[in-house]
Design a protein around this motif. Structure first.
Motif, PDB file in Angstrom:
ATOM      1  N   LYS A  95      -1.145 -10.321 -10.948  1.00  0.00           N
ATOM      2  CA  LYS A  95      -1.996 -10.388 -12.126  1.00  0.00           C
ATOM      3  C   LYS A  95      -3.175  -9.427 -12.053  1.00  0.00           C
ATOM      4  CE  LYS A  95      -0.943 -15.271 -13.008  1.00  0.00           C
ATOM      5  NZ  LYS A  95      -1.515 -16.652 -13.169  1.00  0.00           N
ATOM      6  N   ASP A  96      -3.782  -9.285 -10.894  1.00  0.00           N
ATOM      7  CA  ASP A  96      -4.983  -8.453 -10.749  1.00  0.00           C
ATOM      8  C   ASP A  96      -4.915  -7.702  -9.420  1.00  0.00           C
ATOM      9  OD1 ASP A  96      -8.557  -9.093 -11.314  1.00  0.00           O
ATOM     10  OD2 ASP A  96      -7.459  -7.269 -10.781  1.00  0.00           O
ATOM     11  N   PRO A  97      -4.163  -6.619  -9.360  1.00  0.00           N
ATOM     12  CA  PRO A  97      -3.979  -5.903  -8.089  1.00  0.00           C
ATOM     13  C   PRO A  97      -5.291  -5.410  -7.464  1.00  0.00           C
ATOM     14  CG  PRO A  97      -2.377  -5.180  -9.709  1.00  0.00           C
ATOM     15  CD  PRO A  97      -3.360  -6.025 -10.446  1.00  0.00           C
ATOM     16  N   ALA A  98      -6.216  -4.939  -8.306  1.00  0.00           N
ATOM     17  CA  ALA A  98      -7.476  -4.417  -7.760  1.00  0.00           C
ATOM     18  C   ALA A  98      -8.267  -5.526  -7.071  1.00  0.00           C
ATOM     19  CB  ALA A  98      -8.304  -3.786  -8.877  1.00  0.00           C
ATOM     20  N   ARG A  99      -8.362  -6.657  -7.715  1.00  0.00           N
ATOM     21  CA  ARG A  99      -9.075  -7.787  -7.107  1.00  0.00           C
ATOM     22  C   ARG A  99      -8.354  -8.280  -5.865  1.00  0.00           C
ATOM     23  NH1 ARG A  99     -10.073 -13.660 -10.041  1.00  0.00           N
ATOM     24  NH2 ARG A  99     -11.224 -14.621  -8.302  1.00  0.00           N
ATOM     25  N   ALA A 100      -7.020  -8.262  -5.917  1.00  0.00           N
ATOM     26  CA  ALA A 100      -6.249  -8.698  -4.753  1.00  0.00           C
ATOM     27  C   ALA A 100      -6.507  -7.785  -3.554  1.00  0.00           C
ATOM     28  CB  ALA A 100      -4.760  -8.717  -5.106  1.00  0.00           C
ATOM     29  N   ARG A 101      -6.571  -6.465  -3.816  1.00  0.00           N
ATOM     30  CA  ARG A 101      -6.843  -5.530  -2.708  1.00  0.00           C
ATOM     31  C   ARG A 101      -8.211  -5.790  -2.090  1.00  0.00           C
ATOM     32  NH1 ARG A 101      -4.075  -1.871  -6.153  1.00  0.00           N
ATOM     33  NH2 ARG A 101      -6.058  -1.176  -7.054  1.00  0.00           N
ATOM     34  N   GLU A 102      -9.217  -6.057  -2.948  1.00  0.00           N
ATOM     35  CA  GLU A 102     -10.558  -6.334  -2.423  1.00  0.00           C
ATOM     36  C   GLU A 102     -10.574  -7.636  -1.620  1.00  0.00           C
ATOM     37  OE1 GLU A 102     -14.571  -6.092  -1.543  1.00  0.00           O
ATOM     38  OE2 GLU A 102     -13.105  -4.589  -2.190  1.00  0.00           O
ATOM     39  N   THR A 103      -9.846  -8.638  -2.136  1.00  0.00           N
ATOM     40  CA  THR A 103      -9.784  -9.906  -1.410  1.00  0.00           C
ATOM     41  C   THR A 103      -9.132  -9.725  -0.048  1.00  0.00           C
ATOM     42  OG1 THR A 103      -9.639 -11.124  -3.494  1.00  0.00           O
ATOM     43  CG2 THR A 103      -8.948 -12.282  -1.507  1.00  0.00           C
ATOM     44  N   LEU A 104      -8.068  -8.948  -0.005  1.00  0.00           N
ATOM     45  CA  LEU A 104      -7.384  -8.701   1.268  1.00  0.00           C
ATOM     46  C   LEU A 104      -8.258  -7.876   2.210  1.00  0.00           C
ATOM     47  CD1 LEU A 104      -3.746  -8.016  -0.006  1.00  0.00           C
ATOM     48  CD2 LEU A 104      -4.627 -10.072   1.127  1.00  0.00           C
ATOM     49  N   ARG A 105      -9.046  -6.953   1.629  1.00  0.00           N
ATOM     50  CA  ARG A 105      -9.943  -6.158   2.479  1.00  0.00           C
ATOM     51  C   ARG A 105     -10.979  -7.056   3.152  1.00  0.00           C
ATOM     52  NH1 ARG A 105     -14.717  -4.369   2.945  1.00  0.00           N
ATOM     53  NH2 ARG A 105     -15.396  -5.460   1.050  1.00  0.00           N
ATOM     54  N   VAL A 106     -11.555  -8.003   2.382  1.00  0.00           N
ATOM     55  CA  VAL A 106     -12.523  -8.935   2.964  1.00  0.00           C
ATOM     56  C   VAL A 106     -11.864  -9.800   4.033  1.00  0.00           C
ATOM     57  CG1 VAL A 106     -14.040 -10.882   2.445  1.00  0.00           C
ATOM     58  CG2 VAL A 106     -13.941  -8.941   0.881  1.00  0.00           C
ATOM     59  N   ALA A 107     -10.632 -10.236   3.762  1.00  0.00           N
ATOM     60  CA  ALA A 107      -9.914 -11.039   4.754  1.00  0.00           C
ATOM     61  C   ALA A 107      -9.661 -10.243   6.022  1.00  0.00           C
ATOM     62  CB  ALA A 107      -8.596 -11.535   4.159  1.00  0.00           C
ATOM     63  N   GLU A 108      -9.311  -8.959   5.846  1.00  0.00           N
ATOM     64  CA  GLU A 108      -9.099  -8.100   7.006  1.00  0.00           C
ATOM     65  C   GLU A 108     -10.369  -7.977   7.845  1.00  0.00           C
ATOM     66  OE1 GLU A 108      -7.839  -3.463   8.019  1.00  0.00           O
ATOM     67  OE2 GLU A 108      -8.174  -4.128   5.955  1.00  0.00           O
ATOM     68  N   GLU A 109     -11.511  -7.809   7.168  1.00  0.00           N
ATOM     69  CA  GLU A 109     -12.775  -7.693   7.879  1.00  0.00           C
ATOM     70  C   GLU A 109     -13.120  -8.992   8.607  1.00  0.00           C
ATOM     71  OE1 GLU A 109     -16.006  -6.048   9.531  1.00  0.00           O
ATOM     72  OE2 GLU A 109     -14.438  -5.021   8.381  1.00  0.00           O
ATOM     73  N   SER A 110     -12.823 -10.126   7.952  1.00  0.00           N
ATOM     74  CA  SER A 110     -13.070 -11.414   8.608  1.00  0.00           C
ATOM     75  C   SER A 110     -12.210 -11.548   9.860  1.00  0.00           C
ATOM     76  CB  SER A 110     -12.778 -12.561   7.638  1.00  0.00           C
ATOM     77  OG  SER A 110     -13.652 -12.536   6.540  1.00  0.00           O
ATOM     78  N   GLY A 111     -10.964 -11.127   9.761  1.00  0.00           N
ATOM     79  CA  GLY A 111     -10.092 -11.187  10.931  1.00  0.00           C
ATOM     80  C   GLY A 111     -10.558 -10.276  12.048  1.00  0.00           C
ATOM     81  N   ARG A 112     -11.021  -9.076  11.682  1.00  0.00           N
ATOM     82  CA  ARG A 112     -11.520  -8.151  12.700  1.00  0.00           C
ATOM     83  C   ARG A 112     -12.759  -8.713  13.397  1.00  0.00           C
ATOM     84  NH1 ARG A 112     -11.959  -4.194   9.623  1.00  0.00           N
ATOM     85  NH2 ARG A 112      -9.933  -3.246  10.065  1.00  0.00           N
ATOM     86  N   GLN A 113     -13.660  -9.324  12.597  1.00  0.00           N
ATOM     87  CA  GLN A 113     -14.857  -9.912  13.180  1.00  0.00           C
ATOM     88  C   GLN A 113     -14.498 -11.084  14.087  1.00  0.00           C
ATOM     89  OE1 GLN A 113     -17.914  -8.692  12.881  1.00  0.00           O
ATOM     90  NE2 GLN A 113     -18.702 -10.257  14.288  1.00  0.00           N
TER      91      GLN A 113
END
Length: 275
Positions: A95-113
């Motif tokens: 439904k919202d690929p741009a928002r999904a990419r941002e959400t996944l980016r934040v999740a990636e950063e949380s995982g890295r931290q």
């Protein structure tokens, strides 16, 4: 019967010789006992030094175990945020690929931290029977207002100053800074007999300085006591990030705790501490 009359001087000489022999024997015995006593004292000093070293190691291990328990909560929080972010991104991907990419980016950063904080946990020495991790979130610098309220209620006037632009830092560094302030103010309340204290958070590129000063009296530890676990815990928290901590009486009176914590990340706009 035969009777032998000895001259008086010979009798006196014999008594003198006998006295010298007795004194020599007594002196030799005292010297031997003194050597044995010195050996015994040396052995006792060695034993006490070993006990003090063992107690110091045990105190350090307990502090590291407690810190590891707190870091466990930080990692659990990061993993939870990562899981939620991935789930949310998957649901809105079509439904919202741009928002999904941002959400996944934040999740990636949380995982890295979370991985970074996990490495910090593994770097600490584990202790058998370490306390279980708590279920509530660990405090951050934004939670200092509650701490200051408690300290002020206990009768200590506290002023807080934040200097510089706060940086975006990891949860464990915020936790370390919070605990250093908490422990320093707790020591002031318990031992210093102070009426006022000043807390300064000084943000500079690459590091955060935490300063806690009070106007109390410097109270020496009881005889035979080692370094306090409070100072030990604060120092452990600072060195875990490659930082440093100094605690010393000030020339004008009072006591100062100064910690330097290296930081990374970009500036966090608009975030200020309560006063």
């Amino acid at each position: 019967m035969w009777r032998v009359d000895l001259p008086a001087w010979r009798v006196a000489l014999g008594l003198l010789v006998l006295a010298v022999v007795c004194l020599s024997l007594a002196a030799a015995r005292l010297a031997r006992e003194r050597r044995l006593l010195l050996l015994s004292l040396a052995a006792e000093r060695t034993r006490l030094a070993g006990q003090r070293e063992a107690l110091s190691r045990a105190a350090a291990m307990r502090e590291r175990a407690r810190i590891a328990g707190e870091l466990h909560d930080v990692v659990a929080h990061g993993v939870s945020m990562m899981t939620l972010g991935v789930g949310a991104g998957r649901m809105i991907m079509e439904k919202d690929p741009a928002r999904a990419r941002e959400t996944l980016r934040v999740a990636e950063e949380s995982g890295r931290q979370a991985l970074v904080e996990l490495q910090r946990i593994l770097s600490l020495l584990s202790v058998e029977g370490a306390p279980a991790a708590t279920r509530h979130p660990q405090p951050r610098l934004s939670d200092l207002s509650d701490l200051l309220t408690q300290v002020r209620t206990a009768g200590l006037r506290v002023e807080v100053v934040e200097d510089g632009s706060p940086a975006e830092v990891g949860l464990t560094l915020e936790l370390a800074a919070y605990r250093i302030v908490q422990e320093a103010l707790g020591n002031t309340l318990k031992h210093a007999g102070a009426s006022t204290a000043h807390v300064t958070l000084r943000w500079r590129p690459g590091f955060l300085d935490v300063l806690v000063r009070d106007d109390g009296q410097v109270v020496p530890p009881p005889a035979g006591a080692g370094a306090g676990t409070g100072l030990l815990g604060m120092r452990e928290r600072a060195t875990m990030f490659g930082g440093s901590l100094e605690a010393r009486p000030m020339p004008e009176g009072g006591f100062e705790v100064r910690a330097r914590l290296p930081t990374t990340g970009e500036l966090r706009p608009g975030a200020r501490l309560p006063t």
